[in-house]
Each structure stands twice: as structure tokens, then as C-alpha cells.
Design a protein around this motif. Structure first.
Motif, PDB file in Angstrom:
ATOM      1  N   ARG A   1       0.953   4.011  -3.132  1.00  0.00           N
ATOM      2  CA  ARG A   1       0.549   5.406  -2.924  1.00  0.00           C
ATOM      3  C   ARG A   1       1.687   6.375  -3.227  1.00  0.00           C
ATOM      4  O   ARG A   1       1.470   7.465  -3.749  1.00  0.00           O
ATOM      5  CB  ARG A   1       0.028   5.582  -1.498  1.00  0.00           C
TER       6      ARG A   1
ATOM      7  N   ILE B   1      -2.795  15.744  -4.781  1.00  0.00           N
ATOM      8  CA  ILE B   1      -2.655  14.830  -3.641  1.00  0.00           C
ATOM      9  C   ILE B   1      -3.983  14.143  -3.361  1.00  0.00           C
ATOM     10  O   ILE B   1      -4.043  12.931  -3.103  1.00  0.00           O
ATOM     11  CB  ILE B   1      -2.150  15.601  -2.399  1.00  0.00           C
ATOM     12  N   ARG B   2      -5.069  14.906  -3.418  1.00  0.00           N
ATOM     13  CA  ARG B   2      -6.397  14.295  -3.238  1.00  0.00           C
ATOM     14  C   ARG B   2      -6.676  13.296  -4.356  1.00  0.00           C
ATOM     15  O   ARG B   2      -7.283  12.241  -4.126  1.00  0.00           O
ATOM     16  CB  ARG B   2      -7.472  15.384  -3.204  1.00  0.00           C
TER      17      ARG B   2
ATOM     18  N   GLY C   1      -5.691   5.494  -5.022  1.00  0.00           N
ATOM     19  CA  GLY C   1      -5.300   4.406  -4.129  1.00  0.00           C
ATOM     20  C   GLY C   1      -6.465   3.596  -3.602  1.00  0.00           C
ATOM     21  O   GLY C   1      -6.294   2.442  -3.214  1.00  0.00           O
ATOM     22  N   THR C   2      -7.666   4.177  -3.587  1.00  0.00           N
ATOM     23  CA  THR C   2      -8.826   3.436  -3.083  1.00  0.00           C
ATOM     24  C   THR C   2      -9.304   2.379  -4.071  1.00  0.00           C
ATOM     25  O   THR C   2     -10.007   1.448  -3.693  1.00  0.00           O
ATOM     26  CB  THR C   2      -9.982   4.401  -2.790  1.00  0.00           C
TER      27      THR C   2
ATOM     28  N   THR D   1      -4.895  10.135  -3.633  1.00  0.00           N
ATOM     29  CA  THR D   1      -5.602   9.410  -2.569  1.00  0.00           C
ATOM     30  C   THR D   1      -6.761   8.606  -3.146  1.00  0.00           C
ATOM     31  O   THR D   1      -6.987   7.446  -2.776  1.00  0.00           O
ATOM     32  CB  THR D   1      -6.139  10.408  -1.521  1.00  0.00           C
ATOM     33  N   GLN D   2      -7.509   9.229  -4.075  1.00  0.00           N
ATOM     34  CA  GLN D   2      -8.648   8.538  -4.686  1.00  0.00           C
ATOM     35  C   GLN D   2      -8.196   7.358  -5.540  1.00  0.00           C
ATOM     36  O   GLN D   2      -8.843   6.311  -5.571  1.00  0.00           O
ATOM     37  CB  GLN D   2      -9.448   9.529  -5.536  1.00  0.00           C
TER      38      GLN D   2
ATOM     39  N   GLN E   1       0.833  -1.206   0.000  1.00  0.00           N
ATOM     40  CA  GLN E   1       0.000   0.000   0.000  1.00  0.00           C
ATOM     41  C   GLN E   1       0.873   1.263   0.000  1.00  0.00           C
ATOM     42  O   GLN E   1       0.602   2.226  -0.721  1.00  0.00           O
ATOM     43  CB  GLN E   1      -0.917   0.017   1.227  1.00  0.00           C
TER      44      GLN E   1
END
Length: 632
Positions: A142, A171-172, A178-179, A175-176, A138
Motif C-alpha cells: 500500500r 489516495i482513494r 490494494g484490494t 486504496t482500490q 500489505q
């Protein structure tokens, strides 16, 4: 409150005619931190409870009702490194846990590239390998997502408040990614902000990866490469403001390119384009030099700014452009030009040539006001001569009305129900405030008596409702008013209303209003203008207008510095200063400086590689239609 503060000063006999640095240290400690023991004698409750300016301001921060009020008091505080943990944030027990000989604080100080290299080679054995397998994967994924969206120059512990809007958005986005969700609608507003052309392809590949996972991605964007790689494009227009608001064409990029009604299509097919100037201005004998700049990743850089040119500051993301210009040069220039300015400057060893500038202006895309009370008429100062004009009318003289009667910011002529705003603010619990039209004046801002005064069959509220184009024609006989209005029209804002609320203006519109205000001033030819990515939110046509305005400023003798990634702007500059060669620690140097043609030839410059293509691209011209041949 002022009377209470004076009571404190009187109790400790603080002389008001002495500067702070001349006061005894004991007196300064009492004022900042409060007395070590409670004062004795008959004193007011405020003086007895005095705990210092620091505690006084902190209490105001805690009781702040609005973010703006909190920020006003927060400005009196600054951050210092914690003496106990030395900035590590954690207790010794937590820092004692290590991976590969490094604790979490040491790893957090690394750039993303360094962290990727470390986690790729770190190894575990036995039971630790079984436990760490999934978390390690993970972490690696990321970190690579951050690298793929062009953020490899950031450190992991970088404060959120120091990030640009584009960096925070990416950055946001990482993050998305990575989901790994599917069936999600993603909406991105100009993700290419602050992104060098080299990294733009990585961003587009990332967005396409999100799409391929089964998601829908909507991107609000002006970047040509993004438009061409989209699956479907919706072009809105045809113009701006009241001239727009319609879907001109929708379809695949080639359909947009062929559309004759679309302004975007004209630029895509090369019918209209931003061409590099045939002749560039050359450096004169005067220059501004800042030596030994070393803020953040800058490596003892010496910045030389030739005066009287349009300069472009280029380089990959994180190469040190903002550190050099916004945090070093701009504060130096502001402190020199304006008494009372005490902006903190980045460390440097010396400055020469400040005598060649008498004004320093930072033009950004921040709003010209945060309430409906602010508008283009008041910001550009054109409303002052308009009110003077109404005060000279026969109706105003008969009623005894002076200039102040026609101001919506003071009592007398304004509507008191909305206090001259034309709108009433409805405070909503747990929701943003809502503005609704005032029922008393119906949004006209003034009371009935003031609206009875007319100039050429228009009252003051009618004038605020005019567009700039209408106002230029209406005030044609009044040179002092027409001159300011004409500058607004010249920068492409003829469609906005004079009284249009500042809250309804886009960033690009606010920026051009600020430039128009500067153009309307009397120019001494020694002004320094600094713009940080002025093309944010601007269409090709708007960029064209912006360049015209900037060239007008330079033609008057001023110096314009633009931090930019947009190739259309870069190729139109007279002089470029390219930083790099990479971002973060691998940057912070001036790679090449000179005309765009020189930068395009540099093998060390990442900007030069793309600039070479932009300068070499021929302008496509629409083929001339031949007249039909006459029959015999």
C-alpha cells in the motif's frame, strides 16, 4: 438573541467602547468560558444559564441543520495540540508498543518514502516473523501504491482536510488498487489534477495496471498524454453548453486525431495549438518581495515578484507552491489591500513593495453561488443597469414601478411561491435536496404584473433567458450594459444564459465569469491576481481562451500569478519561479527563477526537463492542398 447577549454584557458590566485586548482577563474568561459560579439575583434564564461564548457556539454547531451552518460556527474554533498526549493521539500504554524501536505515532509522522525504507529493512524473528509476514506485505504494497501515484511527499498522519482534491482522489485510487478486485468499473474525474508531468507517467502506469487486472477504467480527462495512451476515446461536443451534448467521434486515439469535426482532434494533430509568445514582457523597476518564508517545508525562501508580468509558479507536487503563494503571499496582500481583513499569514521575516498593489484578487473555480438564485447576470453586476433600464420604460412609469420591482430577491415583483428562484427546493430525508420548476410562475421568477413591462418587446424574464451572445446584440444601444456583456463573450462564454443557475455551471465556467467581472471593472493597473491551477477541467480550447483573458489583465498593468503544471500555460508565462527540487522535506526551495527559456536550461529543475521539450516542439501545420492541374 442579541438582546440576551446584551443582558450578559450588562450583568458583568462589560464596556462596549473598549477593544477586546483592553478588557480585564477575568472579564474575558467570563465571556469565553462562563462564570465560575452561577450569578445571583433576579436575572433572565439566559443570563443564569450563561456558560460562555464557546459553549454557546458549540451548542449552535450541534443543532446545525445543514453543513453550511455547521461550517459557519466551526470557523470560530481552531485546533491546538493536546497537552496530555502532545499530538500523539494515543495513551501511554499504546505508545509503549514498538516495532524496530519506533511506536505507531513516530512512524505516522514519516513521509511515505521514509516509511517504505523502514518497513523494507525491519526484521522479525521466530514466531513474530510468522505472524507479521502477511500484514507487513500489505503495508509495503500500500505504501508503494501511494508512491506510484506521486504521493511520496505526504506524511502518513496528514489531515484529510488539508489534502487537495487531486491528492484525495489518488489516495482513494491507491486504496482500490490494494484490494486487487477484478470486474470492477472505475470512474475517475481528472486524476491528473495537481500532478507534475514527472508523476503523470506513474499515474498512467497505475491505471493500466488496474485495467490489466480485468477491470474497466473510465477517465474524464483533458491531459494529452492520458488521451494518447487510452485504449478508447469518446469525444463529446462539438462546442460547449447548448452547442454541445453530442458524441462527435469515438474510437482509438488515432481516429480522434484524424477527425475533422473534433476540436480535440485539431489539437492532437497540431492543426491548432497554443504557441509560446514570440516576445515576452520584461521585469520593470517595481517588485514585491517577501523574505524568510518558512511555512511547512519552505526553507527561509525569499520570493521576488516582478510587477506587471504573468508569473508561473511551478514545481513537483508537494514542493511548497501553495504554502508560498496561497498561504503566505495571498494573505499578506489581502491584509494590506482590505481593511478588516485579518487572514493568517505563513511565517516570514519581512515584506517590501506592497505599495505597488492596491487590489488583491484570488480567482478560483468555486461556484459563484450555491443556489439557483445566483446567476451570471447578478454576479457580474450587469443585472443592475438592466433593471435601471426597465424602470425607465413608459410601462414601468405608468405603473409606478421602481428598480426594485424587477429584482427577484425582494418582495413586490417576484413570484412569492418560489421567492424569485424559479424553482422550489424539495427537502429529501437522507438524500440531497431536489429543485423542481415552480408551478406558479413556470420558472419565470416574476409575478404576472411585473412581466407586463416590456423593453423592445422583451420582459425581464425574457432577458434572463437570453444567451450572452443574444444579449450583446440586444443591448447594443446601451454601452453600460454591452460593455459587461462583451467581457463575458470575450472569455468564451457567449453560449451561457444570463439567468442560468450557478449550480449548473462548471468550475471552468465559474472561473471565467469571475475573470470577466474583473475585466469589466475599471483597472488601476496595480491589481494582483492569484490563480491556483486554473486549467483544472479545461479543454485545450478553453486553456487558449483563458490565456487570452490573463494576457488582457496583464496588458492593463496588473500582475497575474498562476500556480500551474500545464505546460501550455507555463511556456506562455513571462516569468517562472520553480520550486523543489523534490516534494516534502526535500523541497521548499526556489530552484530557478526567470523566463521559461532559462528554466528549460536548468539541470536542477524537473519542470525544466519537460519545458525544454514543450518549447522545442514545432507546431504542425496542415498541408496546403494543391489546385488540380489543368488538362492540356
Amino acid at each position: 438573541t442579541a438582546r440576551k447577549i446584551f443582558g450578559v454584557l450588562d450583568k458583568w458590566k462589560v464596556p462596549l467602547d473598549k477593544p477586546w485586548n483592553k478588557l480585564p482577563q477575568a472579564t474575558r474568561d467570563v465571556l469565553i468560558h462562563g462564570p465560575s459560579q452561577p450569578p445571583k439575583g433576579r436575572l433572565s434564564k439566559f443570563v443564569k444559564a450563561w456558560r460562555g461564548i464557546g459553549q454557546f457556539v458549540r451548542n449552535r454547531m450541534d443543532r446545525a441543520a445543514y453543513p453550511e451552518e455547521y461550517e459557519r460556527y466551526a470557523a470560530y474554533f481552531s485546533y491546538l495540540t493536546c497537552p496530555d498526549c502532545k499530538g500523539a493521539r494515543l495513551r501511554p500504554e499504546a505508545l509503549a508498543v514498538t516495532i524496530g524501536g519506533k511506536n505507531i505515532s513516530e512512524i505516522s509522522c514519516w513521509h511515505i518514502d521514509e516509511a517504505i525504507a523502514f518497513f523494507d529493512q525491519v526484521s522479525f524473528s521466530g514466531r513474530q516473523q510468522l505472524i507479521s509476514h502477511q500484514p507487513l506485505k500489505q503495508v509495503q504494497d500500500r505504501l508503494r501504491f501511494l508512491k506510484n501515484v506521486g504521493l511520496d511527499y505526504l506524511t502518513l498522519d496528514r489531515g484529510a482536510g488539508t489534502l487537495s482534491g487531486g491528492e484525495a482522489q489518488r489516495i482513494r485510487l491507491a486504496t482500490q488498487i490494494g484490494t486487487r478486485l477484478t470486474g470492477v468499473l472505475y470512474v475517475l474525474d481528472e486524476p491528473s489534477i495537481g500532478l507534475h508531468q514527472r508523476d503523470n507517467e506513474k499515474l498512467l502506469a497505475t491505471l493500466q495496471g488496474i485495467r490489466d487486472q480485468g477491470n474497466t477504467v473510465i477517465v474524464v480527462e483533458h491531459d494529452e498524454q492520458t488521451i494518447r495512451q487510452a485504449d478508447w476515446v469518446v469525444d463529446i461536443g462539438p462546442g460547449a453548453g447548448r452547442l454541445g451534448g453530442e458524441i462527435v467521434v469515438a474510437g482509438i486515439p488515432s481516429k480522434i486525431e484524424k477527425s475533422k469535426a473534433s476540436i480535440t482532434g485539431k489539437y492532437l494533430r497540431g492543426e491548432t495549438s497554443i504557441e509560446a509568445p514570440k516576445r515576452r514582457r520584461k521585469p520593470g523597476e517595481h517588485s514585491l518581495e517577501v523574505r524568510g518564508c518558512r511555512l511547512h517545508n519552505l526553507k527561509e525562501v525569499t520570493l521576488t515578484v516582478p510587477m506587471g508580468l504573468m508569473l508561473g509558479i511551478t514545481g513537483v507536487s508537494g514542493s511548497g507552491k501553495s504554502s508560498l503563494i496561497m498561504e503566505t503571499l495571498l494573505p499578506i496582500a489581502m491584509n494590506h489591500c482590505y481593511k478588516g481583513s485579518n487572514m493568517e499569514c505563513g511565517p516570514h521575516t519581512g515584506v517590501d513593495g506592497l505599495e505597488h498593489i492596491d487590489r488583491a484578487i484570488h480567482v478560483d473555480q468555486s461556484p459563484i453561488g450555491r443556489t439557483p438564485r445566483s446567476n451570471p447576470a447578478t454576479y457580474t453586476k450587469v443585472f443592475d443597469p438592466i433593471r435601471d433600464l426597465f424602470a425607465t420604460t413608459t410601462d414601468a412609469k405608468m405603473r409606478g414601478y421602481a428598480k426594485g420591482r424587477f429584482s427577484f430577491n425582494v418582495k413586490g415583483g417576484r413570484c412569492e411561491e418560489c421567492q424569485g428562484q424559479g424553482q422550489v427546493k424539495m427537502e429529501m430525508n437522507f438524500l440531497p435536496d431536489v429543485y423542481v420548476e415552480c408551478e406558479s410562475c413556470n420558472g419565470r421568477r416574476y409575478n404576472h404584473e411585473t412581466l407586463q413591462v416590456y423593453y423592445r418587446e422583451k420582459n425581464i424574464a425574457d432577458v434572463l433567458e437570453m444567451t450572452v451572445e443574444e444579449a450583446v446584440e440586444f443591448f447594443d444601444p446601451v454601452p453600460s450594459i454591452k460593455r459587461i456583456l462583451q467581457t463575458l463573450a470575450d472569455v468564451g462564454l457567449g453560449y451561457i444564459h444570463l439567468g442560468q443557475a450557478a449550480t449548473t455551471l462548471s468550475g471552468g465556467e465559474a472561473q471565467r465569469i469571475k475573470l470577466a467581472r474583473e475585466l469589466a471593472k475599471r483597472n488601476t493597473g496595480r491589481a494582483l491576481y492569484i490563480l491556483d491551477e486554473p486549467t483544472t477541467g479545461l479543454h485545450f480550447a478553453d486553456v487558449h481562451k483563458l490565456l487570452d483573458v490573463l494576457n488582457q489583465l496583464v496588458d492593463t498593468g496588473s500582475t497575474v500569478i498562476v500556480i500551474e503544471h500545464n505546460l501550455d500555460v507555463i511556456k506562455c508565462c513571462d516569468w517562472l519561479i520553480d520550486l523543489g527540487p523534490e516534494g516534502g522535506e526535500a523541497g521548499g526551495e526556489i530552484v530557478v527563477a526567470g523566463p521559461p527559456e532559462k528554466v528549460a536550461k536548468s539541470r536542477k529543475s524537473e519542470t525544466g526537463r519537460f519545458l525544454k521539450e514543450a518549447l522545442a516542439t514545432p507546431v504542425k501545420r496542415p498541408a496546403k492542398k494543391r489546385a488540380p492541374r489543368k488538362s492540356a
